[in-house]
Design a protein around this motif. Sequence first.
Motif, PDB file in Angstrom:
ATOM      1  N   ARG A  67       0.742  -1.483   0.266  1.00 18.00           N
ATOM      2  CA  ARG A  67       0.056   0.083  -0.362  1.00 18.00           C
ATOM      3  C   ARG A  67       0.828   1.204  -0.263  1.00 18.00           C
ATOM      4  N   PRO A  68       0.053   2.149  -0.609  1.00 11.66           N
ATOM      5  CA  PRO A  68       0.974   3.075  -1.173  1.00 11.66           C
ATOM      6  C   PRO A  68       1.209   4.175   0.905  1.00 11.66           C
ATOM      7  N   ASP A  69       0.306   4.227   1.369  1.00 11.13           N
ATOM      8  CA  ASP A  69      -0.459   4.722   2.256  1.00 11.13           C
ATOM      9  C   ASP A  69       0.124   3.951   3.481  1.00 11.13           C
ATOM     10  N   SER A  70       1.156   3.186   3.641  1.00 15.26           N
ATOM     11  CA  SER A  70       0.895   2.169   4.542  1.00 15.26           C
ATOM     12  C   SER A  70       1.326   2.433   5.747  1.00 15.26           C
ATOM     13  N   ALA A  71       2.286   3.571   6.196  1.00 18.99           N
ATOM     14  CA  ALA A  71       2.034   4.403   7.369  1.00 18.99           C
ATOM     15  C   ALA A  71       1.438   4.817   8.079  1.00 18.99           C
ATOM     16  N   SER A  72       0.027   5.640   7.470  1.00 20.19           N
ATOM     17  CA  SER A  72      -0.971   5.886   8.357  1.00 20.19           C
ATOM     18  C   SER A  72      -1.860   4.715   8.916  1.00 20.19           C
ATOM     19  N   LEU A  73      -1.609   3.567   7.896  1.00 19.49           N
ATOM     20  CA  LEU A  73      -1.917   2.363   8.334  1.00 19.49           C
ATOM     21  C   LEU A  73      -2.008   1.710   9.331  1.00 19.49           C
ATOM     22  N   GLY A  74      -0.258   1.780   9.333  1.00 19.18           N
ATOM     23  CA  GLY A  74       0.545   1.844  10.618  1.00 19.18           C
ATOM     24  C   GLY A  74       0.207   2.148  11.789  1.00 19.18           C
ATOM     25  N   ALA A  75      -0.224   3.481  12.184  1.00 19.85           N
ATOM     26  CA  ALA A  75      -0.564   3.803  12.927  1.00 19.85           C
ATOM     27  C   ALA A  75      -1.772   3.828  13.329  1.00 19.85           C
ATOM     28  N   ALA A  76      -2.346   3.436  12.071  1.00 20.82           N
ATOM     29  CA  ALA A  76      -3.727   2.669  12.640  1.00 20.82           C
ATOM     30  C   ALA A  76      -4.261   1.395  13.118  1.00 20.82           C
ATOM     31  N   LEU A  77      -3.431   0.873  13.428  1.00 21.77           N
ATOM     32  CA  LEU A  77      -2.887  -0.364  13.968  1.00 21.77           C
ATOM     33  C   LEU A  77      -3.065  -0.836  15.419  1.00 21.77           C
ATOM     34  N   ARG A  78      -2.080   0.499  14.868  1.00 20.22           N
ATOM     35  CA  ARG A  78      -1.542   0.669  16.912  1.00 20.22           C
ATOM     36  C   ARG A  78      -2.483   1.086  17.740  1.00 20.22           C
ATOM     37  N   ALA A  79      -3.479   2.600  16.572  1.00 23.74           N
ATOM     38  CA  ALA A  79      -4.397   2.662  18.051  1.00 23.74           C
ATOM     39  C   ALA A  79      -5.167   1.514  18.192  1.00 23.74           C
ATOM     40  N   ALA A  80      -5.448   1.045  16.873  1.00 22.68           N
ATOM     41  CA  ALA A  80      -6.700   0.026  17.334  1.00 22.68           C
ATOM     42  C   ALA A  80      -6.165  -1.539  18.095  1.00 22.68           C
ATOM     43  N   HIS A  81      -4.789  -1.169  18.616  1.00 20.92           N
ATOM     44  CA  HIS A  81      -4.231  -2.220  18.915  1.00 20.92           C
ATOM     45  C   HIS A  81      -4.575  -1.728  20.634  1.00 20.92           C
ATOM     46  N   GLY A  82      -3.415  -0.141  20.848  1.00 22.13           N
ATOM     47  CA  GLY A  82      -3.879   0.295  21.852  1.00 22.13           C
ATOM     48  C   GLY A  82      -5.474   0.381  22.697  1.00 22.13           C
ATOM     49  N   TRP A  83      -6.975   0.324  21.924  1.00 21.07           N
ATOM     50  CA  TRP A  83      -8.195   0.931  21.859  1.00 21.07           C
ATOM     51  C   TRP A  83      -8.887  -1.041  22.615  1.00 21.07           C
ATOM     52  N   LEU A  84      -7.944  -1.881  21.826  1.00 21.31           N
ATOM     53  CA  LEU A  84      -8.290  -2.929  22.300  1.00 21.31           C
ATOM     54  C   LEU A  84      -7.261  -3.605  23.354  1.00 21.31           C
ATOM     55  N   CYS A  85      -6.394  -3.400  23.800  1.00 19.90           N
ATOM     56  CA  CYS A  85      -5.935  -3.686  24.725  1.00 19.90           C
ATOM     57  C   CYS A  85      -7.292  -2.533  26.195  1.00 19.90           C
ATOM     58  N   HIS A  86      -7.148  -1.552  25.826  1.00 22.00           N
ATOM     59  CA  HIS A  86      -7.793  -0.680  26.800  1.00 22.00           C
ATOM     60  C   HIS A  86      -9.185  -1.604  27.387  1.00 22.00           C
ATOM     61  N   ASN A  87      -9.730  -2.090  26.003  1.00 24.36           N
ATOM     62  CA  ASN A  87     -11.407  -2.688  26.461  1.00 24.36           C
ATOM     63  C   ASN A  87     -11.245  -4.018  27.287  1.00 24.36           C
ATOM     64  N   GLU A  88     -10.048  -4.557  26.803  1.00 20.09           N
ATOM     65  CA  GLU A  88      -9.734  -6.240  27.225  1.00 20.09           C
ATOM     66  C   GLU A  88      -9.379  -5.723  28.714  1.00 20.09           C
ATOM     67  N   GLY A  89      -8.300  -5.099  29.758  1.00 24.11           N
ATOM     68  CA  GLY A  89      -7.457  -4.066  30.476  1.00 24.11           C
ATOM     69  C   GLY A  89      -6.866  -4.992  30.956  1.00 24.11           C
ATOM     70  N   SER A  90      -5.735  -5.610  29.895  1.00 23.68           N
ATOM     71  CA  SER A  90      -4.732  -6.000  29.446  1.00 23.68           C
ATOM     72  C   SER A  90      -4.167  -5.891  28.607  1.00 23.68           C
ATOM     73  N   PHE A  91      -2.523  -6.702  29.111  1.00 30.18           N
ATOM     74  CA  PHE A  91      -2.051  -6.064  27.230  1.00 30.18           C
ATOM     75  C   PHE A  91      -2.493  -7.259  26.504  1.00 30.18           C
ATOM     76  N   VAL A  92      -2.750  -7.458  25.022  1.00 30.83           N
ATOM     77  CA  VAL A  92      -3.717  -8.160  24.482  1.00 30.83           C
ATOM     78  C   VAL A  92      -2.368  -7.936  22.616  1.00 30.83           C
ATOM     79  N   PRO A  93      -1.720  -9.150  22.810  1.00 25.93           N
ATOM     80  CA  PRO A  93      -0.741  -9.662  21.444  1.00 25.93           C
ATOM     81  C   PRO A  93      -1.068  -8.514  20.551  1.00 25.93           C
ATOM     82  N   PHE A  94       0.124  -8.740  20.348  1.00 27.23           N
ATOM     83  CA  PHE A  94      -0.362  -6.904  18.572  1.00 27.23           C
ATOM     84  C   PHE A  94      -0.830  -8.212  17.840  1.00 27.23           C
ATOM     85  N   LYS A  95      -0.637  -9.590  17.261  1.00 33.88           N
ATOM     86  CA  LYS A  95      -0.656 -10.231  16.070  1.00 33.88           C
ATOM     87  C   LYS A  95      -1.639 -10.173  16.315  1.00 33.88           C
TER      88      LYS A  95
END
Length: 170
Positions: free
Chosen positions: A93-121
């Motif tokens: 993807r040509p805009d892969s940097a913004s995609l990576g940032a969005a994935l990092r945000a989604a990971h943070g949100w997921l960890c917050h919802n679970e109340g603990s660390f969730v593996p990024f994979k």
Amino acid sequence: MLLVGFHRYVLENFNGETLEGVNEREVEKEFDGASEVRAVIEGPFVSMRGHAERFGMPSPPKRLIATGGASVNHSILGIAACVFGCEVYTVERPDSASLGAALRAAHGWLCHNEGSFVPFKCLYEKKVENTSLKSKLVATPDTHLVPKYGLMAKKRLEIENRLVEKLGRL
């Protein structure tokens, strides 16, 4: 040669096998053009490796995923592979940097919802083949250079620590 911020160092007696007997000497002038360009490319990667290892990143990591504009430059990606000692991939993807940032945000949100660390994979495992996360191998490390860069990363951190002690934190 090491570029540490605005400071340039020559490693004397560096044979790539050990740091024993290696002396660094700060130089006032710029390196020759080719060495300066190489230092500008290698320096940030060597710094990243040193700091990542210091904070517990496995060495070598399983892989790197390069994003953004430089991810199309195979010379730069080859240096990254050698410095980190692992394969380097890019996403298609040509805009892969913004995609990576969005994935990092989604990971943070997921960890917050679970109340603990969730593996990024969990965000991409078994989901990437038909998505914008599909990646391709673009660079493999030269196994002869990997340990040399490891020594350079260690020496760079030593120099950086001395500079912080001398100049203070900004």
